[in-house]
Design a protein around this motif. Sequence first.
Motif, PDB file in Angstrom:
ATOM      1  N   GLY A  42       0.811  -1.206   0.000  1.00 39.07           N
ATOM      2  CA  GLY A  42       0.000   0.000   0.000  1.00 39.07           C
ATOM      3  C   GLY A  42       0.846   1.258   0.000  1.00 39.07           C
ATOM      4  N   ARG A  43       0.175   2.397   0.193  1.00 41.39           N
ATOM      5  CA  ARG A  43       0.832   3.703   0.135  1.00 41.39           C
ATOM      6  C   ARG A  43       0.693   4.415   1.470  1.00 41.39           C
ATOM      7  NH1 ARG A  43      -1.476   8.733  -1.391  1.00 41.39           N
ATOM      8  NH2 ARG A  43      -3.336   7.650  -2.189  1.00 41.39           N
ATOM      9  N   LEU A  44       1.805   4.926   1.971  1.00 37.78           N
ATOM     10  CA  LEU A  44       1.804   5.690   3.204  1.00 37.78           C
ATOM     11  C   LEU A  44       1.688   7.176   2.889  1.00 37.78           C
ATOM     12  CD1 LEU A  44       4.632   3.892   5.236  1.00 37.78           C
ATOM     13  CD2 LEU A  44       2.169   3.676   5.572  1.00 37.78           C
ATOM     14  N   GLU A  45       0.864   7.854   3.658  1.00 38.19           N
ATOM     15  CA  GLU A  45       0.696   9.292   3.469  1.00 38.19           C
ATOM     16  C   GLU A  45       0.862   9.992   4.817  1.00 38.19           C
ATOM     17  OE1 GLU A  45      -2.911  12.207   2.077  1.00 38.19           O
ATOM     18  OE2 GLU A  45      -2.276  10.634   0.691  1.00 38.19           O
ATOM     19  N   ALA A  46       1.800  10.925   4.878  1.00 41.00           N
ATOM     20  CA  ALA A  46       2.075  11.647   6.122  1.00 41.00           C
ATOM     21  C   ALA A  46       1.135  12.831   6.271  1.00 41.00           C
ATOM     22  CB  ALA A  46       3.521  12.123   6.140  1.00 41.00           C
ATOM     23  N   VAL A  47       0.625  13.017   7.466  1.00 37.73           N
ATOM     24  CA  VAL A  47      -0.226  14.157   7.779  1.00 37.73           C
ATOM     25  C   VAL A  47       0.168  14.685   9.149  1.00 37.73           C
ATOM     26  CG1 VAL A  47      -2.157  13.298   6.411  1.00 37.73           C
ATOM     27  CG2 VAL A  47      -2.010  12.707   8.812  1.00 37.73           C
ATOM     28  N   THR A  48      -0.257  15.887   9.444  1.00 37.44           N
ATOM     29  CA  THR A  48      -0.053  16.465  10.770  1.00 37.44           C
ATOM     30  C   THR A  48      -1.408  16.846  11.340  1.00 37.44           C
ATOM     31  OG1 THR A  48       2.139  17.320  10.193  1.00 37.44           O
ATOM     32  CG2 THR A  48       1.066  18.275  12.117  1.00 37.44           C
ATOM     33  N   VAL A  49      -1.667  16.437  12.573  1.00 37.87           N
ATOM     34  CA  VAL A  49      -2.958  16.682  13.199  1.00 37.87           C
ATOM     35  C   VAL A  49      -2.752  17.327  14.567  1.00 37.87           C
ATOM     36  CG1 VAL A  49      -4.027  14.736  11.991  1.00 37.87           C
ATOM     37  CG2 VAL A  49      -3.013  14.373  14.262  1.00 37.87           C
ATOM     38  N   ARG A  50      -3.853  17.712  15.191  1.00 37.18           N
ATOM     39  CA  ARG A  50      -3.779  18.275  16.541  1.00 37.18           C
ATOM     40  C   ARG A  50      -3.557  17.141  17.539  1.00 37.18           C
ATOM     41  NH1 ARG A  50      -8.751  21.557  19.209  1.00 37.18           N
ATOM     42  NH2 ARG A  50      -8.648  22.575  17.157  1.00 37.18           N
ATOM     43  N   GLY A  51      -2.512  17.246  18.332  1.00 33.52           N
ATOM     44  CA  GLY A  51      -2.240  16.245  19.348  1.00 33.52           C
ATOM     45  C   GLY A  51      -3.199  16.356  20.516  1.00 33.52           C
ATOM     46  N   PRO A  52      -3.136  15.431  21.458  1.00 37.65           N
ATOM     47  CA  PRO A  52      -4.105  15.398  22.552  1.00 37.65           C
ATOM     48  C   PRO A  52      -4.062  16.605  23.465  1.00 37.65           C
ATOM     49  CG  PRO A  52      -2.320  13.830  22.932  1.00 37.65           C
ATOM     50  CD  PRO A  52      -2.175  14.315  21.519  1.00 37.65           C
ATOM     51  N   ALA A  86       0.958  16.958  15.876  1.00 36.00           N
ATOM     52  CA  ALA A  86       1.363  15.566  15.998  1.00 36.00           C
ATOM     53  C   ALA A  86       1.482  14.949  14.612  1.00 36.00           C
ATOM     54  CB  ALA A  86       0.362  14.777  16.834  1.00 36.00           C
ATOM     55  N   PRO A  87       2.652  14.434  14.233  1.00 33.02           N
ATOM     56  CA  PRO A  87       2.788  13.769  12.941  1.00 33.02           C
ATOM     57  C   PRO A  87       2.111  12.403  12.977  1.00 33.02           C
ATOM     58  CG  PRO A  87       4.834  13.593  14.175  1.00 33.02           C
ATOM     59  CD  PRO A  87       3.921  14.466  14.992  1.00 33.02           C
ATOM     60  N   ALA A  88       1.457  12.045  11.890  1.00 31.19           N
ATOM     61  CA  ALA A  88       0.769  10.755  11.810  1.00 31.19           C
ATOM     62  C   ALA A  88       0.869  10.230  10.386  1.00 31.19           C
ATOM     63  CB  ALA A  88      -0.696  10.896  12.233  1.00 31.19           C
ATOM     64  N   THR A  89       0.516   8.959  10.207  1.00 30.48           N
ATOM     65  CA  THR A  89       0.646   8.316   8.903  1.00 30.48           C
ATOM     66  C   THR A  89      -0.602   7.511   8.591  1.00 30.48           C
ATOM     67  OG1 THR A  89       3.036   8.077   9.270  1.00 30.48           O
ATOM     68  CG2 THR A  89       2.065   6.802   7.484  1.00 30.48           C
ATOM     69  N   LEU A  90      -1.135   7.710   7.397  1.00 33.67           N
ATOM     70  CA  LEU A  90      -2.229   6.893   6.890  1.00 33.67           C
ATOM     71  C   LEU A  90      -1.653   5.794   6.014  1.00 33.67           C
ATOM     72  CD1 LEU A  90      -4.573   9.703   5.477  1.00 33.67           C
ATOM     73  CD2 LEU A  90      -4.784   8.604   7.707  1.00 33.67           C
ATOM     74  N   LEU A  91      -2.245   4.612   6.065  1.00 35.20           N
ATOM     75  CA  LEU A  91      -1.915   3.555   5.119  1.00 35.20           C
ATOM     76  C   LEU A  91      -3.094   3.399   4.173  1.00 35.20           C
ATOM     77  CD1 LEU A  91      -0.252   1.203   3.990  1.00 35.20           C
ATOM     78  CD2 LEU A  91      -1.300  -0.261   5.742  1.00 35.20           C
ATOM     79  N   ALA A 149      -8.611  13.230   6.858  1.00 35.24           N
ATOM     80  CA  ALA A 149      -7.507  13.110   5.905  1.00 35.24           C
ATOM     81  C   ALA A 149      -7.638  11.836   5.086  1.00 35.24           C
ATOM     82  CB  ALA A 149      -6.170  13.125   6.649  1.00 35.24           C
ATOM     83  N   ALA A 150      -8.112  10.755   5.714  1.00 29.20           N
ATOM     84  CA  ALA A 150      -8.323   9.508   4.986  1.00 29.20           C
ATOM     85  C   ALA A 150      -9.408   9.678   3.928  1.00 29.20           C
ATOM     86  CB  ALA A 150      -8.703   8.399   5.962  1.00 29.20           C
ATOM     87  N   LEU A 151     -10.468  10.391   4.269  1.00 31.19           N
ATOM     88  CA  LEU A 151     -11.538  10.635   3.297  1.00 31.19           C
ATOM     89  C   LEU A 151     -11.044  11.516   2.149  1.00 31.19           C
ATOM     90  CD1 LEU A 151     -14.616  11.277   5.627  1.00 31.19           C
ATOM     91  CD2 LEU A 151     -13.728   9.112   4.743  1.00 31.19           C
ATOM     92  N   ASP A 152     -10.253  12.537   2.481  1.00 25.97           N
ATOM     93  CA  ASP A 152      -9.718  13.424   1.453  1.00 25.97           C
ATOM     94  C   ASP A 152      -8.772  12.679   0.514  1.00 25.97           C
ATOM     95  OD1 ASP A 152     -11.126  15.537   2.506  1.00 25.97           O
ATOM     96  OD2 ASP A 152      -9.421  16.359   3.634  1.00 25.97           O
ATOM     97  N   ALA A 153      -8.148  11.602   1.026  1.00 21.40           N
ATOM     98  CA  ALA A 153      -7.239  10.795   0.205  1.00 21.40           C
ATOM     99  C   ALA A 153      -7.995   9.813  -0.676  1.00 21.40           C
ATOM    100  CB  ALA A 153      -6.251  10.051   1.095  1.00 21.40           C
TER     101      ALA A 153
END
Length: 360
Positions: free
Chosen positions: A58-68, A73-78, A116-120
């Motif tokens: 699959g494909r990894l996509e890096a995003v940045t979101v609001r942390g707790p 907070a950097p995060a990754t979608l697969l 972000a997953a929906l936008d992808a």
Amino acid sequence: MLVLMAPDKFAGTLTSAQAAAAMAAGWLRRAPGDTVDAVPMSDGGPGFVDTLHAALDGRLEAVTVRGPLGEPAPATLLLVGHTAYVETAQACGLALTGGRDARHATTYGVGELLLAALDAGAHEVVLGLGGSGTTDGGAGLLAALGASADRDLTAGPAGLAGVTTVDLTQARARLAGVTLVAASDVDNPLTGLFGAAKVFGPQKGLADDELPAVDGALQDLAAATDRKAAAEKGAGAAGGLGFALALLGARRRSGLEVVADATGLAERIATADLVVTGEGAFDVTSRGGKVPAGVARLAGEQARPCIVLAGRVEVGNREMRALGVESAYAMVERAGERALTEPVVVLEELAAHVAGQWSR
């Protein structure tokens, strides 16, 4: 002899991939004639995306979101076809809070990950739940998707006390046509004696005298939305993210099953002579959807013996047998504090020792 190594992470010390590699190296040092099949596992908590990426590509996509606690907070979608896999701990994990300010920690970033997953282009989103540092009932996630209320849904459980109305119309509309899967590792309801706050709150930094208030705030959230959903198994997963996802129509699935299907675990067990699994603490919580219990169950279905290597072992022989585990071995019993300071070395040593007992 073919040995299958299928451990979870050793929380705070080793990822599941590191644990599997250490087990394999130690075993082969003692039994070089054996064949080892290493397959790192996850129950939906930290390591969920990495484990699935290794299995599914699959494909990894890096995003940045609001942390707790509000920090980036950097995060990754697969992304695999039209399915996205999300590791919620990347947006609200205990590793991000460090147990600080637990009454105000929010899951808002998880909602941003979902968007972000929906936008992808994802039509299905599988969210791995586990390892969270939050106990807000998923209120932050709902707010990120457009939900509104008469209290601040983004302020953690402290902001929920006294909430009486929650409007989910916009959040549900945003997810129209999207399939959500909550891959959870626990069966707890949202509230009560076995709920998210009272069972898991202390490990997230909530003081004992704060637990009743946080549980009360979650009860207010349930009363304002859906009490029935709050009582369902898994509603208390990840501090109540399971509940919020249920409100949005998600179906629940074992995180281990998601990973097991992706890795072909059952088929690989069928060819093995021995199954070895593990985690940081093999204890009473291991019964509720955790990796060792799930791997042992699959091994039992194939009539394969299963053993556990763990940082600590805190279950007795009777309960161990009930889980389908033949024997369990603890790093701390072998090496004391070195289990924390030199986890790779100690786990290799333990695996070599166990190989001397089990290898043909």
